[in-house]
Design an enzyme around this catalytic site. Structure first.
Site, PDB file in Angstrom:
ATOM      1  N   ARG A  60      77.673  11.562  30.283  1.00 17.97           N
ATOM      2  CA  ARG A  60      76.653  11.689  29.241  1.00 17.97           C
ATOM      3  C   ARG A  60      75.586  10.640  29.468  1.00 17.97           C
ATOM      4  NH1 ARG A  60      78.475  12.010  23.133  1.00 17.97           N
ATOM      5  NH2 ARG A  60      78.830   9.811  23.470  1.00 17.97           N
TER       6      ARG A  60
ATOM      7  N   THR B 164      69.970  10.226  26.048  1.00 12.80           N
ATOM      8  CA  THR B 164      69.764  11.597  25.551  1.00 12.80           C
ATOM      9  C   THR B 164      71.066  12.232  25.058  1.00 12.80           C
ATOM     10  OG1 THR B 164      70.222  12.562  27.710  1.00 12.80           O
ATOM     11  CG2 THR B 164      67.938  11.924  27.274  1.00 12.80           C
TER      12      THR B 164
ATOM     13  N   ASP C 218      85.630   4.767  23.781  1.00 11.69           N
ATOM     14  CA  ASP C 218      85.249   5.434  25.028  1.00 11.69           C
ATOM     15  C   ASP C 218      86.508   5.721  25.841  1.00 11.69           C
ATOM     16  OD1 ASP C 218      84.509   5.778  27.852  1.00 11.69           O
ATOM     17  OD2 ASP C 218      82.478   5.380  27.132  1.00 11.69           O
TER      18      ASP C 218
ATOM     19  N   ASP D 143      86.571   4.550  29.626  1.00 10.46           N
ATOM     20  CA  ASP D 143      86.700   3.094  29.757  1.00 10.46           C
ATOM     21  C   ASP D 143      88.117   2.637  29.404  1.00 10.46           C
ATOM     22  OD1 ASP D 143      84.169   2.584  30.669  1.00 10.46           O
ATOM     23  OD2 ASP D 143      83.332   2.176  28.687  1.00 10.46           O
TER      24      ASP D 143
HETATM   25  C1  PRP Z   1      82.999  11.364  27.675  1.00  8.62           C
HETATM   26  C2  PRP Z   1      84.149  12.317  27.496  1.00  8.62           C
HETATM   27  C3  PRP Z   1      83.489  13.659  27.594  1.00  8.62           C
HETATM   28  C4  PRP Z   1      82.148  13.409  26.962  1.00  8.62           C
HETATM   29  C5  PRP Z   1      82.149  13.976  25.583  1.00  8.62           C
HETATM   30  O1  PRP Z   1      82.653  11.234  28.998  1.00  8.62           O
HETATM   31  O2  PRP Z   1      85.184  12.137  28.419  1.00  8.62           O
HETATM   32  O3  PRP Z   1      83.338  14.133  28.916  1.00  8.62           O
HETATM   33  O4  PRP Z   1      81.966  11.989  26.907  1.00  8.62           O
HETATM   34  O5  PRP Z   1      80.897  13.865  25.008  1.00  8.62           O
HETATM   35  P1  PRP Z   1      79.997  15.141  24.667  1.00  8.62           P
HETATM   36  O6  PRP Z   1      80.899  16.131  23.997  1.00  8.62           O
HETATM   37  O7  PRP Z   1      78.960  14.570  23.745  1.00  8.62           O
HETATM   38  O8  PRP Z   1      79.399  15.666  25.939  1.00  8.62           O
HETATM   39  P2  PRP Z   1      81.555  10.170  29.502  1.00  8.62           P
HETATM   40  O9  PRP Z   1      80.207  10.785  29.504  1.00  8.62           O
HETATM   41  O10 PRP Z   1      81.722   8.897  28.718  1.00  8.62           O
HETATM   42  O11 PRP Z   1      81.928   9.976  31.015  1.00  8.62           O
HETATM   43  P3  PRP Z   1      83.231   9.306  31.673  1.00  8.62           P
HETATM   44  O12 PRP Z   1      84.404  10.225  31.397  1.00  8.62           O
HETATM   45  O13 PRP Z   1      82.872   9.256  33.110  1.00  8.62           O
HETATM   46  O14 PRP Z   1      83.439   7.959  31.049  1.00  8.62           O
HETATM   47  N1  URA Z   2      83.031  10.088  24.666  1.00 10.22           N
HETATM   48  C1  URA Z   2      84.052   9.233  24.407  1.00 10.22           C
HETATM   49  O1  URA Z   2      84.748   8.772  25.327  1.00 10.22           O
HETATM   50  N2  URA Z   2      84.280   8.895  23.125  1.00 10.22           N
HETATM   51  C2  URA Z   2      83.565   9.382  22.103  1.00 10.22           C
HETATM   52  O2  URA Z   2      83.849   9.054  20.936  1.00 10.22           O
HETATM   53  C3  URA Z   2      82.507  10.268  22.390  1.00 10.22           C
HETATM   54  C4  URA Z   2      82.274  10.609  23.682  1.00 10.22           C
END
Ligand code: PRP
Ligand code: URA
Length: 209
Positions: free
Chosen positions: A104, A108, A200, A203
């Site tokens: 994400r 945005t 997160d 993380d």
């Molecule tokens: C997180 C999560 C989803 C997304 C959800 O990933 O694992 O993929 O956010 O958010 P959304 O429904 O608003 O799209 P992130 O973008 O943090 O990436 P990562 O898994 O690489 O940390």
């Molecule tokens: N992605 C995450 O990992 N946590 C949230 O709460 C939203 C998006």
């Protein structure tokens, strides 16, 4: 319209409670994500088609049932979806695993795709997309659109925690996809994080914060 199945098993409630705790460290967090994925996979595979076969037991030949056809493909959304893969493979070890890389954009909140590798025979498989978090829904919607270009037999989406906003968006974008949710939370905050959520997920799984 999508079937939405929210888990209501005491083991899932208990494990989710520990998962949400800010004091839970990465090692335990990873184990819990994997265990919850296993329990949810049991529900998400409840309607797999069966066929009858003959099996010779030490006593006689019996009619028994096995899963029909080409079985499953799991597709984790990178990174956090990777944390669910071992858990689902422990129940369906013969499944294929594809990968979709999305993150994400923090400004945005829109998904940015950086990787996509799916099983060659995906059109003969049912696909279960894995991501612990369904927040705005952007990542799940985008990942499922990519997978649909390859014509799989069926797609389900499995997440550990969902926000109502993301659930609504996903149902509207892909009404043919059934959605399995560990817990449906209250809302998104101004930064697009699920409340109360767990922070997160990526993380916390990989210890990057
Ligand atoms: C997180 C999560 C989803 C997304 C959800 O990933 O694992 O993929 O956010 O958010 P959304 O429904 O608003 O799209 P992130 O973008 O943090 O990436 P990562 O898994 O690489 O940390
Ligand atoms: N992605 C995450 O990992 N946590 C949230 O709460 C939203 C998006």
């Amino acid at each position: 319209m999508s079937n939405v199945i929210v888990m209501d098993h005491p083991l899932i409630h208990h494990k989710l409670s520990i998962l949400r705790n800010e004091k839970t460290g990465s090692k335990e967090f990873r184990n819990l994500v994997s265990e919850i994925a296993t329990l949810m996979c049991y529900e998400a595979t409840r309607d797999l088609p069966l066929k009858e076969v003959e099996t010779k037991t030490p006593i006689c030949v019996a009619k028994t049932k096995v899963i029909a056809g080409k079985k499953l493909a799991f597709v984790p959304i990178l990174r956090a979806g990777l944390g669910m893969v071992d858990g689902v493979l422990s129940l369906v070890p013969s499944a294929r695993v594809g990968h979709i890389g999305l993150y994400r954009d923090p400004e945005t909140l829109k998904p940015v795709e950086y990787y996509c590798k799916l099983p060659a025979d995906i059109e003969h498989r049912e696909v279960i997309v894995l991501d612990p978090m369904l927040a705005t829904g952007g990542s799940a919607i985008d990942a499922i659109s990519q997978i649909k270009l390859r014509n799989p037999m069926n797609i389900k989406f499995m997440c550990i925690i969902a926000a109502p906003e993301g659930l609504e968006a996903l149902k509207n974008a892909h009404p043919d996809v059934d959605i399995y949710i560990g817990a449906l939370d209250s809302h998104l905050n101004d930064h697009g994080y699920i409340v109360p959520g767990l922070g997160d997920a990526g993380d916390r799984i990989f210890g990057t914060k």
